[in-house]
Structures are given as structure tokens and as C-alpha cells.
Design a protein around this motif. Structure first.
Motif, mmCIF file in Angstrom:
data_model
loop_
_atom_site.group_PDB
_atom_site.id
_atom_site.type_symbol
_atom_site.label_atom_id
_atom_site.label_comp_id
_atom_site.label_asym_id
_atom_site.label_seq_id
_atom_site.Cartn_x
_atom_site.Cartn_y
_atom_site.Cartn_z
ATOM 1 N N THR A 1 0.811 -1.214 0.000
ATOM 2 C CA THR A 1 0.000 0.000 0.000
ATOM 3 C C THR A 1 0.848 1.269 0.000
ATOM 4 O OG1 THR A 1 -1.720 -1.190 1.203
ATOM 5 C CG2 THR A 1 -1.851 1.209 1.213
ATOM 6 N N ALA A 2 1.802 1.356 0.913
ATOM 7 C CA ALA A 2 2.615 2.564 1.026
ATOM 8 C C ALA A 2 3.475 2.762 -0.215
ATOM 9 C CB ALA A 2 3.487 2.494 2.272
ATOM 10 N N GLY A 3 4.088 1.694 -0.699
ATOM 11 C CA GLY A 3 4.947 1.801 -1.874
ATOM 12 C C GLY A 3 4.177 2.136 -3.139
ATOM 13 N N ASP A 4 3.005 1.525 -3.290
ATOM 14 C CA ASP A 4 2.189 1.815 -4.469
ATOM 15 C C ASP A 4 1.737 3.275 -4.469
ATOM 16 O OD1 ASP A 4 2.487 -0.852 -5.068
ATOM 17 O OD2 ASP A 4 0.486 -1.423 -4.370
ATOM 18 N N ALA A 5 1.327 3.761 -3.289
ATOM 19 C CA ALA A 5 0.906 5.159 -3.179
ATOM 20 C C ALA A 5 2.073 6.104 -3.457
ATOM 21 C CB ALA A 5 0.317 5.431 -1.797
ATOM 22 N N ALA A 6 3.254 5.749 -2.970
ATOM 23 C CA ALA A 6 4.433 6.590 -3.208
ATOM 24 C C ALA A 6 4.755 6.660 -4.698
ATOM 25 C CB ALA A 6 5.625 6.050 -2.432
ATOM 26 N N TYR A 7 4.578 5.547 -5.395
ATOM 27 C CA TYR A 7 4.851 5.551 -6.837
ATOM 28 C C TYR A 7 3.868 6.465 -7.574
ATOM 29 C CZ TYR A 7 5.370 4.252 -11.659
ATOM 30 O OH TYR A 7 5.542 4.325 -13.010
ATOM 31 N N ILE A 8 2.581 6.321 -7.287
ATOM 32 C CA ILE A 8 1.593 7.175 -7.957
ATOM 33 C C ILE A 8 1.802 8.634 -7.568
ATOM 34 C CG2 ILE A 8 -0.862 7.660 -8.241
ATOM 35 C CD1 ILE A 8 0.170 5.117 -9.675
ATOM 36 N N SER A 9 2.188 8.873 -6.323
ATOM 37 C CA SER A 9 2.511 10.241 -5.896
ATOM 38 C C SER A 9 3.652 10.818 -6.723
ATOM 39 C CB SER A 9 2.870 10.255 -4.403
ATOM 40 O OG SER A 9 3.221 11.553 -3.977
ATOM 41 N N SER A 10 4.634 9.969 -7.052
ATOM 42 C CA SER A 10 5.759 10.441 -7.858
ATOM 43 C C SER A 10 5.311 10.804 -9.277
ATOM 44 C CB SER A 10 6.868 9.381 -7.906
ATOM 45 O OG SER A 10 6.529 8.297 -8.752
ATOM 46 N N VAL A 11 4.306 10.116 -9.787
ATOM 47 C CA VAL A 11 3.734 10.481 -11.085
ATOM 48 C C VAL A 11 3.060 11.854 -10.980
ATOM 49 C CG1 VAL A 11 2.030 9.882 -12.841
ATOM 50 C CG2 VAL A 11 3.432 8.083 -11.804
ATOM 51 N N LEU A 12 2.311 12.057 -9.893
ATOM 52 C CA LEU A 12 1.647 13.353 -9.692
ATOM 53 C C LEU A 12 2.669 14.479 -9.579
ATOM 54 C CD1 LEU A 12 -1.103 12.313 -7.101
ATOM 55 C CD2 LEU A 12 -1.334 12.545 -9.591
ATOM 56 N N ASP A 13 3.853 14.196 -9.043
ATOM 57 C CA ASP A 13 4.905 15.204 -8.925
ATOM 58 C C ASP A 13 5.302 15.775 -10.284
ATOM 59 O OD1 ASP A 13 5.123 15.053 -6.163
ATOM 60 O OD2 ASP A 13 6.728 13.547 -6.218
ATOM 61 N N THR A 14 5.091 15.004 -11.347
ATOM 62 C CA THR A 14 5.533 15.430 -12.676
ATOM 63 C C THR A 14 4.476 16.243 -13.416
ATOM 64 O OG1 THR A 14 4.717 13.456 -13.847
ATOM 65 C CG2 THR A 14 6.884 13.298 -12.813
ATOM 66 N N ILE A 15 3.305 16.444 -12.811
ATOM 67 C CA ILE A 15 2.205 17.140 -13.479
ATOM 68 C C ILE A 15 2.046 18.523 -12.859
ATOM 69 C CG2 ILE A 15 -0.251 17.063 -14.070
ATOM 70 C CD1 ILE A 15 -0.097 14.011 -13.669
#
Length: 272
Positions: free
Chosen positions: A77-91
């Protein structure tokens, strides 16, 4: 009616609706118009991949929205959320964050700290509170047939002596549990190519929920045999979501792409 003809009819109807609701022309719009719209980020859940959003993506792109459907790692859960958060960082611009199934837990956590996320959209998805897990919520209300349909397979975890455990839906039960309103020929392929959900991800506790500060929308599939509709109604009410309910299996974005897209458009119209 073939799936191709059905998809074509849905596509035409949805684009017409977009023009009426959002004041768009019948055309797809210019590049500048597309740039003015939020990026829609679509997050898939377990036992599926981002291709499950293909019809929704087509509808949104024809309406002029930029879309990203990243691969959810489906590890924890934490790792998956961190990955999607990193995608949001690029927008840089505004974002509408939508998810299916376990992806709902991921966006509930990934959206934290991203002020450009204007709306959360749950499409037959989990919307947990802090400390809750997917398995806990699915079992809290009667009606889920997922647990009895799972096949466990272990996998090596780098840096750990204990293996991880993945859950796959038994192909013999995949259609009945996951996608009962899709043709058997389609669900056979989906079962063969399914991405498993790890036990760590499905049982991992969620953090502080973004839906407490970000407005949310919820599409509830009434015939869902993975996340009972009663569980989704409970989560939607608690989150204060704007709710639409439809007679659908768990994979509402595949069997009813126009309805799923309409909820995303409603979120856009309310937050633009």
C-alpha cells in the motif's frame, strides 16, 4: 450487437454529452483547449492493468483531456501510493485522480500533499479511512466472493528471507467474481493476463485519507462481487462523495465506460 459497435455508440453518445455539459464543440478541440483541462490520472487495481481503462481513455481524449494511466506496482500500500505520488509530482497543472478497486486505496494516499488534485473519483473502488485495509473493508459487509476464489503464489522479495505472497483469481471463477457482465471470450483473456494483488498490498493499512480535504465522486456497481455494494455505499457516505449507482459487475469502467467517464466529467464540471 458486437462489442465494437457498442463501444462506437457509447463513444458517440459520450462526446455529444461532453459538448452539451461542458460547452465544448463537436470537434475534439485545439491543443490549447486540451492544455486548459486537468490531466486525468487513472489508477488500476489488482487482477487488472491500465488497459482496463482503454475505452474511458478514448472518450476522455476525444473530449480534449490529457490522460495518464500509470502501471500500479501492486506490491504494498505505502509503496504503491508513493509511486503514484511520484507520477503526480511530474504534473504541473490540475489533476483529476480516478481509480478502480484497490487503486482507490492508492489514490486515497497518493493525493496527500498535492494541492493540484482537484477531485478524487472512485470507480467501484476502496475509499478507506486511516488504518483500514482492502481485505478488512471487503469482509466488513457480506457479498464478496473474492476470498474463496483466490489462488496463492509465492514470490521472492529482494533483501528478505521470507517470500511475498500474490493472490490470483482462479481462472475458472474469474468471470463470475470479477466481470460477470463481460463476454466469456473477453474474461478468458483477462484471467490469463491478470496482474496479481499481493497480500501485503491488500492487507496493508491505509494512511490519512485525502478525501477528507479533496471532494470525491463515487460510481457504485450494484452487482459487485469483489467489493460489496453495501461496503461502497458505506465508504461513499463517510467520504461525503457524490454518488452514482449502476447495475454493473466490478469492472464498471470496462462494461460501462460511458458511465465511468460521465462521473469523471461531473467531477471536472464541479471543480473547474
Amino acid at each position: 450487437m458486437t462489442l465494437l459497435r457498442r463501444a462506437g455508440r457509447l463513444l458517440g453518445a459520450l462526446v455529444t454529452s461532453c459538448a452539451l455539459i461542458l460547452g465544448l464543440s463537436g470537434a475534439t478541440g485545439s491543443a490549447s483547449a486540451a492544455a486548459a483541462k486537468p490531466t486525468v490520472v487513472l489508477v488500476h487495481g489488482a487482477f487488472a492493468d491500465a488497459s482496463g481503462f482503454n475505452q474511458v481513455i478514448g472518450l476522455l481524449q476525444r473530449a480534449g483531456f490529457p490522460v495518464i494511466a500509470p502501471a500500479n506496482p501492486l506490491r504494498d500500500t505505502a509503496g504503491d501510493a508513493a509511486y503514484i505520488s511520484s507520477v503526480l509530482d511530474t504534473i504541473a497543472g490540475p489533476v483529476i485522480l480516478a481509480a478502480h478497486s484497490y487503486g482507490g486505496i492508492v489514490i486515497t494516499n497518493a493525493a496527500r500533499g498535492h494541492g493540484n488534485v482537484k477531485a478524487l473519483v472512485y470507480l467501484g473502488a476502496f475509499a478507506p479511512d486511516e488504518g483500514e485495509s482492502a481485505l478488512q473493508l471487503a469482509q466488513q459487509f457480506p457479498g464478496s466472493e473474492l476470498g474463496a476464489a483466490l489462488i496463492a503464489r509465492q514470490y521472492p522479495v529482494p533483501g528478505r528471507t521470507e517470500p511475498g505472497t500474490d493472490g490470483y483469481i482462479d481462472p475458472a471463477r474469474f468471470r463470475a467474481v470479477f466481470a460477470a457482465d463481460l463476454p466469456e471470450s473477453t474474461t478468458r483473456l483477462m484471467a490469463a493476463t491478470q496482474r496479481p494483488g499481493s497480500v501485503e498490498g491488500l492487507s496493508g493499512p491505509s494512511g490519512a485519507p485525502a478525501w477528507k480535504t479533496v471532494p470525491s465522486w463515487y460510481l457504485i456497481p450494484a452487482q459487485d462481487k469483489v467489493i460489496p455494494a453495501a461496503a461502497q455505499r458505506f465508504m461513499a457516505k463517510r467520504a461525503g462523495s457524490k454518488v452514482t449507482e449502476i447495475n454493473s459487475s466490478h469492472v464498471v469502467m470496462i462494461s460501462h465506460p460511458a458511465a465511468a467517464t460521465a462521473v469523471i466529467l461531473a467531477a471536472y464540471a464541479a471543480t473547474r
